[in-house]
Design a protein around this motif. Structure first.
Motif, mmCIF file in Angstrom:
data_model
loop_
_atom_site.group_PDB
_atom_site.id
_atom_site.type_symbol
_atom_site.label_atom_id
_atom_site.label_comp_id
_atom_site.label_asym_id
_atom_site.label_seq_id
_atom_site.Cartn_x
_atom_site.Cartn_y
_atom_site.Cartn_z
ATOM 1 N N ILE A 167 105.550 63.554 -66.966
ATOM 2 C CA ILE A 167 105.215 63.135 -65.566
ATOM 3 C C ILE A 167 105.599 61.541 -65.457
ATOM 4 O O ILE A 167 105.030 60.558 -66.338
ATOM 5 C CB ILE A 167 103.810 63.088 -65.498
ATOM 6 N N ASN A 168 106.431 61.192 -64.410
ATOM 7 C CA ASN A 168 106.574 59.865 -64.205
ATOM 8 C C ASN A 168 105.550 59.202 -62.875
ATOM 9 O O ASN A 168 105.465 59.817 -62.091
ATOM 10 C CB ASN A 168 108.105 59.726 -63.523
ATOM 11 N N VAL A 169 105.520 57.875 -63.227
ATOM 12 C CA VAL A 169 104.254 57.403 -62.363
ATOM 13 C C VAL A 169 105.018 56.038 -61.737
ATOM 14 O O VAL A 169 105.307 55.101 -62.573
ATOM 15 C CB VAL A 169 103.050 56.978 -63.105
ATOM 16 N N ALA A 170 105.014 55.958 -60.425
ATOM 17 C CA ALA A 170 105.175 54.665 -59.769
ATOM 18 C C ALA A 170 104.259 54.350 -58.764
ATOM 19 O O ALA A 170 103.694 55.120 -58.391
ATOM 20 C CB ALA A 170 106.839 54.963 -58.929
ATOM 21 N N VAL A 230 99.599 52.664 -53.963
ATOM 22 C CA VAL A 230 99.750 53.822 -53.640
ATOM 23 C C VAL A 230 100.701 54.354 -55.030
ATOM 24 O O VAL A 230 101.542 53.569 -55.388
ATOM 25 C CB VAL A 230 100.861 54.178 -52.520
ATOM 26 N N VAL A 231 99.998 55.372 -55.575
ATOM 27 C CA VAL A 231 100.874 56.195 -56.826
ATOM 28 C C VAL A 231 101.656 57.495 -56.283
ATOM 29 O O VAL A 231 101.203 58.242 -55.671
ATOM 30 C CB VAL A 231 99.771 56.579 -57.635
ATOM 31 N N GLN A 232 102.822 57.267 -56.842
ATOM 32 C CA GLN A 232 104.018 58.614 -56.843
ATOM 33 C C GLN A 232 103.837 59.372 -58.015
ATOM 34 O O GLN A 232 104.410 58.482 -58.973
ATOM 35 C CB GLN A 232 105.036 58.101 -56.325
ATOM 36 N N ALA A 268 97.640 71.674 -63.999
ATOM 37 C CA ALA A 268 98.217 70.421 -64.656
ATOM 38 C C ALA A 268 98.462 69.348 -63.642
ATOM 39 O O ALA A 268 98.174 68.296 -63.811
ATOM 40 C CB ALA A 268 99.110 70.606 -65.424
ATOM 41 N N ALA A 269 99.048 69.779 -62.288
ATOM 42 C CA ALA A 269 99.350 69.072 -61.496
ATOM 43 C C ALA A 269 98.125 68.432 -60.727
ATOM 44 O O ALA A 269 98.028 67.146 -60.450
ATOM 45 C CB ALA A 269 100.382 69.594 -60.365
ATOM 46 N N THR A 270 97.171 69.264 -60.584
ATOM 47 C CA THR A 270 96.026 68.975 -59.992
ATOM 48 C C THR A 270 95.060 68.140 -60.666
ATOM 49 O O THR A 270 94.720 66.877 -60.278
ATOM 50 C CB THR A 270 95.033 70.308 -59.470
ATOM 51 N N ARG A 271 95.212 68.231 -62.073
ATOM 52 C CA ARG A 271 94.551 67.177 -62.903
ATOM 53 C C ARG A 271 95.220 65.868 -63.064
ATOM 54 O O ARG A 271 94.572 65.008 -62.999
ATOM 55 C CB ARG A 271 94.678 68.021 -64.322
ATOM 56 N N ALA A 272 96.727 66.015 -63.014
ATOM 57 C CA ALA A 272 97.050 64.423 -62.722
ATOM 58 C C ALA A 272 96.887 63.699 -61.595
ATOM 59 O O ALA A 272 96.611 62.580 -61.949
ATOM 60 C CB ALA A 272 98.838 65.003 -62.992
ATOM 61 N N VAL A 273 96.899 64.395 -60.554
ATOM 62 C CA VAL A 273 96.420 63.885 -59.174
ATOM 63 C C VAL A 273 94.912 63.273 -59.417
ATOM 64 O O VAL A 273 94.647 62.121 -58.998
ATOM 65 C CB VAL A 273 96.477 64.652 -58.150
ATOM 66 N N GLU A 274 94.238 64.149 -59.974
ATOM 67 C CA GLU A 274 92.601 63.695 -60.266
ATOM 68 C C GLU A 274 92.540 62.412 -60.961
ATOM 69 O O GLU A 274 91.837 61.579 -60.644
ATOM 70 C CB GLU A 274 91.800 64.640 -60.757
ATOM 71 N N VAL A 275 93.354 62.398 -62.136
ATOM 72 C CA VAL A 275 93.407 61.264 -63.188
ATOM 73 C C VAL A 275 93.652 60.122 -62.409
ATOM 74 O O VAL A 275 93.355 59.003 -62.313
ATOM 75 C CB VAL A 275 94.261 61.521 -64.405
ATOM 76 N N ALA A 276 95.002 60.184 -61.460
ATOM 77 C CA ALA A 276 95.468 59.051 -60.975
ATOM 78 C C ALA A 276 94.580 58.475 -59.979
ATOM 79 O O ALA A 276 94.230 57.342 -59.543
ATOM 80 C CB ALA A 276 96.685 59.613 -60.233
ATOM 81 N N GLY A 326 91.732 50.722 -57.771
ATOM 82 C CA GLY A 326 92.866 49.961 -56.943
ATOM 83 C C GLY A 326 93.757 50.908 -56.408
ATOM 84 O O GLY A 326 94.644 50.766 -55.539
ATOM 85 N N VAL A 327 93.596 52.277 -56.609
ATOM 86 C CA VAL A 327 94.534 53.374 -56.324
ATOM 87 C C VAL A 327 94.050 53.791 -54.733
ATOM 88 O O VAL A 327 92.570 54.255 -54.674
ATOM 89 C CB VAL A 327 94.566 54.583 -57.164
ATOM 90 N N SER A 328 94.783 53.501 -53.619
ATOM 91 C CA SER A 328 94.356 53.995 -52.443
ATOM 92 C C SER A 328 94.768 55.268 -51.915
ATOM 93 O O SER A 328 94.183 56.131 -51.251
ATOM 94 C CB SER A 328 94.734 53.106 -51.348
#
Length: 51
Positions: A7-10, A15-17, A27-35, A40-42
């Protein structure tokens, strides 16, 4: 469980991409939840693909 190496994070101004490949929708849902849980993440943009 997530394989963070796939998973790449920018980030820019709160704003996190997320991009890259995950093994399932769960797994995708979990990654979004973690982010979203990081201070500071809006918002989170999910550009991950399920392989």
């Amino acid at each position: 469980m997530l394989k963070s190496a796939e998973i790449n994070v920018a980030t820019f101004k709160g704003v996190v991409q997320l991009s890259g490949f995950v093994s399932s929708r769960v797994a995708a849902t979990r990654a979004v939840e973690v982010a979203r849980g990081v201070g500071g993440v809006s918002s989170v943009k999910n550009d991950m693909l399920i392989e």
